[in-house]
Write a protein that holds these residues in place. Sequence first.
Motif: not given
Length: 366
Positions: A340-353
């Motif tokens: 998607i132009p202009g966007f990235l997706r991040v998966t929710v990890g552990t608090p440290v990640e």
Amino acid sequence: SAPGSRAVLADLPLRDDLRGRSPYGAPQLDVPFPLNTNENPYPPPPELVADITAAVQEIAGTLHRYPDRDAIALRDDLARYLAESTGVPLTVANLWAANGSNEILQQILQAFGGPGRVALGFEPSYSMHPIIAGGTRTEWAPTPRRTDFSLDVEEAVKVLAERSPDVVFVTSPNNPTGQSIPLDDLRALVEAAPGIVVVDEAYAEFSPQESAVALIDEFPTQVIVSRTMSKAFAFAGGRLGYLAAAPAVVDALLLVRLPYHLSALTQAAARAALRHADQTLASVHALAAERDRVAAALAVLGADVVPSDANFVLFGQFDDAPAAWKSYLDEGVLIRDVGIPGFLRVTVGTPVENDAFLAASKEIIK
Ligand code: PMP
């Protein structure tokens, strides 16, 4: 070099409709902070590991025999879990299981899609829907969401009436954008659709929204709810997807499934994992809270953050998202460029990640 490597893909007598296509390709890289495939970041606890090991040990002595072809005990366990978590009474006859929900979706299109048939999806959404349509020679009809990635239900109802697709995919919460669809909106879509409506609920456990399994009895010839143990259940490596639908739908899938598709090892391990559902799913609340923390922190950094009911967040806007993706990788943070132009997706990890991701974000979002 490998024998036969003289030949390249273009040399093969491949089906014309597969020429020029790209395979599904989330990078699998060894990095400190893997936040790109929406897995649960918490590994199975020792009690669950012990239970799976014992279950597999017991089944190991019977591996000269084929597994239960219909996976009755596992489907019974899944029915109990899903009935309890949704409040909708379900039995083994309502459940079907396969190697990940990708195989579930493929079996659905083998039975209800195929040559001469059309499957429609609201994009951007899960990239495997069109790929599975392609593999089963089902024509893919992409229909755009609004520019804020929400689903315009009134417009969708019109499109369904116009295009009359044999199969409709509705992903809720939607991957990669995160929004889910209220049950009443879903009902309007099912009423407008002439055929099968697959509600892909891979991330349902993370969402406060009511599950579409509540619509199965109302629309037994139409509604199929697809689920997976890959996300909330922390069982991505175990490969176990399932669906809930009217019993007749399961009868249809029996016509296309390969015999013994679910190994005895998979069935035993999944049943062990289900016995620990309460413990595993306790991480869901923590992950949802972390999701909200990450989303709020991104907003403070000036990012556009798409509201999410899932275990990932879509955010932007980057002038050059692929370059930003690379900058994260340089910091050891692997996130996802979903195209998607202009966007990235991040998966929710552990608090440290998540902290590592946010620290990198501080540098990259300017
Ligand atoms: N549906 C959606 C919306 C997904 O995001 C995914 C995983 N990325 C799947 C289905 C398939 O997952 P699995 O085959 O591991 O069950």
